[in-house]
Write an enzyme that holds these catalytic residues in place. Structure first.
Site, mmCIF file in Angstrom:
data_model
loop_
_atom_site.group_PDB
_atom_site.id
_atom_site.type_symbol
_atom_site.label_atom_id
_atom_site.label_comp_id
_atom_site.label_asym_id
_atom_site.label_seq_id
_atom_site.Cartn_x
_atom_site.Cartn_y
_atom_site.Cartn_z
ATOM 1 N N GLY A 241 0.765 -1.246 0.000
ATOM 2 C CA GLY A 241 0.000 0.000 0.000
ATOM 3 C C GLY A 241 0.788 1.282 0.000
ATOM 4 O O GLY A 241 0.220 2.365 -0.173
ATOM 5 N N GLU A 278 3.801 -7.045 1.726
ATOM 6 C CA GLU A 278 3.345 -7.337 0.363
ATOM 7 C C GLU A 278 3.375 -6.078 -0.514
ATOM 8 O O GLU A 278 2.348 -5.670 -1.053
ATOM 9 C CB GLU A 278 1.899 -7.871 0.412
ATOM 10 C CG GLU A 278 1.677 -9.065 1.316
ATOM 11 C CD GLU A 278 0.196 -9.331 1.595
ATOM 12 O OE1 GLU A 278 -0.659 -8.521 1.177
ATOM 13 O OE2 GLU A 278 -0.108 -10.349 2.224
ATOM 14 N N PRO A 279 4.539 -5.458 -0.686
ATOM 15 C CA PRO A 279 4.568 -4.246 -1.513
ATOM 16 C C PRO A 279 4.425 -4.590 -2.994
ATOM 17 O O PRO A 279 4.952 -5.597 -3.456
ATOM 18 C CB PRO A 279 5.967 -3.677 -1.239
ATOM 19 C CG PRO A 279 6.799 -4.900 -0.976
ATOM 20 C CD PRO A 279 5.886 -5.867 -0.249
ATOM 21 N N GLY A 280 3.693 -3.778 -3.714
ATOM 22 C CA GLY A 280 3.564 -3.961 -5.157
ATOM 23 C C GLY A 280 4.050 -2.720 -5.882
ATOM 24 O O GLY A 280 5.175 -2.655 -6.388
ATOM 25 N N TYR A 321 -9.231 5.013 -12.581
ATOM 26 C CA TYR A 321 -9.118 5.674 -11.273
ATOM 27 C C TYR A 321 -8.812 7.163 -11.400
ATOM 28 O O TYR A 321 -8.301 7.739 -10.443
ATOM 29 C CB TYR A 321 -7.942 5.110 -10.469
ATOM 30 C CG TYR A 321 -7.761 3.638 -10.379
ATOM 31 C CD1 TYR A 321 -8.770 2.816 -9.872
ATOM 32 C CD2 TYR A 321 -6.548 3.058 -10.731
ATOM 33 C CE1 TYR A 321 -8.557 1.459 -9.734
ATOM 34 C CE2 TYR A 321 -6.340 1.702 -10.592
ATOM 35 C CZ TYR A 321 -7.344 0.907 -10.094
ATOM 36 O OH TYR A 321 -7.124 -0.432 -9.940
ATOM 37 N N CYS A 349 -12.518 3.868 -28.831
ATOM 38 C CA CYS A 349 -13.809 4.540 -29.007
ATOM 39 C C CYS A 349 -14.549 4.644 -27.693
ATOM 40 O O CYS A 349 -15.573 3.987 -27.468
ATOM 41 C CB CYS A 349 -14.627 3.811 -30.069
ATOM 42 S SG CYS A 349 -13.778 3.843 -31.640
ATOM 43 N N TYR A 378 0.473 -1.953 -12.164
ATOM 44 C CA TYR A 378 -0.924 -1.867 -12.586
ATOM 45 C C TYR A 378 -1.040 -1.279 -13.992
ATOM 46 O O TYR A 378 -1.998 -0.575 -14.308
ATOM 47 C CB TYR A 378 -1.754 -1.077 -11.550
ATOM 48 C CG TYR A 378 -1.594 -1.642 -10.161
ATOM 49 C CD1 TYR A 378 -2.181 -2.845 -9.823
ATOM 50 C CD2 TYR A 378 -0.789 -1.006 -9.208
ATOM 51 C CE1 TYR A 378 -2.009 -3.406 -8.565
ATOM 52 C CE2 TYR A 378 -0.601 -1.554 -7.943
ATOM 53 C CZ TYR A 378 -1.214 -2.752 -7.629
ATOM 54 O OH TYR A 378 -1.032 -3.308 -6.392
#
Ligand SMILES: *Cc1c(COP(=O)(O)O)cnc(C)c1O
Length: 425
Positions: A241, A278-280, A321, A349, A378
């Protein structure tokens, strides 16, 4: 800190010119830097070590699931956090040992749980009573004990975008921390379950320490309650996070990993538990760019548009987002050329296929190259084939070399899984 810098007016990834990659691989294409991945891994794990923390770090595969990227991290000692059987397969294929893999997610199926147990997975983070009962049954059938954490929902406001907040009671994630004790008791009495840990993950792109502080406090309280009850907890999984800078003016500067490590140490360092992280995003976001070519320049009635060959199917974050990605030309403008304000859009489109409105950029024309920065997390993992566009390829750079680590499918490959119905001849 990253390794995308301008040399003689041309943006490079490490020692490789992005113009070379565009010419040889084509665009759009994701480009990742091995040096940046390595650096971020080192900074993050180094901060934990400096704070005196004993930790297992499991990279969140959903941020970047490319096998070569995962292999790079696995070679540095990374574990993996996976959220599906498919991600577990990818992580194992990339060389991540099963005893460093955590399985998260609210909707694990019976087959996925069975596969995880067959692999000898490190930890399954249970998110509901229903899942706990299913896992117990699957494990008993196999004659094993499933090592679990219960993912608690600490009901804290993470102060991030509502679509990436996961730790409030009205989110679908985890077990309300007020109900966790009862479920731990139940789990402790199950033959197919070995209680190992408490887990949480409160959201993504968090810039401020206070939500972590609040959530860690609740974890600490729960640990005390469970211990009083005789339930052994060996480790605390605090999720990922941590935010990264996307370089938008006015955005808060995310805290450095060293500050984060200090907050962990202060709240959870003295409890005799191993930590799991759990770093992403933090590991891969700045290690990647999406490289794209301007296909058309269009002078609209009220504004100019740069229409790129990358679309929201290749990089979904802005449409999904309202995310901001810095946009930069690959070739620096001649000295003295002034910026103009343009909308940078894709070819899809959909009106939401916009990467940036009224961005200040040097005048660019059809054929010019640009990058969307901070696209290593992501980005490719969320890409799809909408509008009949084959999945975007990925390139990994190391020093002066590059390799296509996922090639661009042909149109034939794009439809290879489809067939007419039998009655269509
Ligand atoms: C997405 C996710 C992460 C990684 O989050 P980042 O914000 O990328 O660090 C970690 N754990 C779980 C359970 C997740 O769903």
């Amino acid at each position: 800190m990253h390794h995308f810098t301008s040399r003689d007016g041309v943006l490079h990834c490490e020692d490789v010119s992005l113009e070379t990659i565009a010419a040889e691989v084509g665009t759009p294409v994701y480009v990742y830097s091995t040096a940046t991945l390595t650096r971020h891994w080192g900074v993050f794990t180094g901060a934990l070590k400096d704070a005196g923390l004993d930790a297992t770090v499991c990279f969140a595969t959903k941020a970047n699931g490319n096998v070569a990227v995962l292999r790079t991290l696995a070679d540095l000692g990374a574990g993996a956090d996976v959220v599906s059987g498919g991600e577990l397969f990818v992580a194992r294929h990339a060389g991540v040992p099963a005893d460093r893999i955590v399985f998260s997610g609210v909707g694990k199926t019976r087959d996925e749980l069975a596969y995880a147990l067959d692999e000898g997975i490190f930890q399954i983070n249970v998110e509901s009573k229903s899942e706990l009962e299913m896992l117990d049954a699957v494990a008993r059938e196999k004659g094993v004990k499933a090592p679990i954490a219960i993912r608690i929902n600490p009901d804290v406001e993470a102060g991030t975008h509502e679509k990436i907040t996961t730790g409030k009671f009205d989110n679908k994630f985890g077990i309300a921390w007020t109900q966790a004790h009862a479920l731990y008791r139940k789990a402790a009495g199950m033959d197919g379950i070995a209680v190992k840990a408490i887990a949480m993950h409160i959201g993504s792109q968090i810039a401020d320490l206070s939500p972590f502080d609040a959530a860690f406090g609740r974890m600490r309280d729960l640990l005390a309650i469970l211990r009083r009850d005789g339930i052994e907890i060996e480790r605390l999984d605090i999720g990922g996070g941590l935010g990264v800078p996307y370089d938008r003016e006015g955005d808060p500067t995310p805290m450095p990993p060293a500050d984060y490590a200090r907050v962990i140490a202060r709240n959870l360092g003295d409890l005799g538990c191993r930590l799991v992280l759990e770093p992403g995003r933090l590991i891969t976001a700045n290690a990647g760019v999406l490289l794209s070519r301007v296909v058309h320049r269009k002078e609209g009635a009220t504004r100019s548009f740069l229409i790129c060959d990358a679309g929201m199917n290749d990089l979904a974050r802005p449409a999904m987002y309202d995310a901001f990605h810095a946009i930069e030309p690959v070739r620096a403008p001649a000295p003295g050329v002034e910026n103009e304000h343009v909308d940078v859009v894709g070819p899809i489109c959909e009106s939401s296929d916009v990467f940036g409105k009224q961005r200040a950029l040097p005048p660019m024309q059809a054929g010019d190259l640009l990058v969307f920065r901070t696209a290593g997390a992501y980005g490719a993992t969320m890409s799809n084939m909408y509008n009949g566009r084959p999945l975007v390829p990925e390139v990994l750079v190391k020093d002066g070399e590059y390799a296509v680590v996922r090639r661009r499918p042909t149109w034939q490959e794009m439809i290879a899984l489809e067939s007419p119905a039998p009655w269509q001849g």
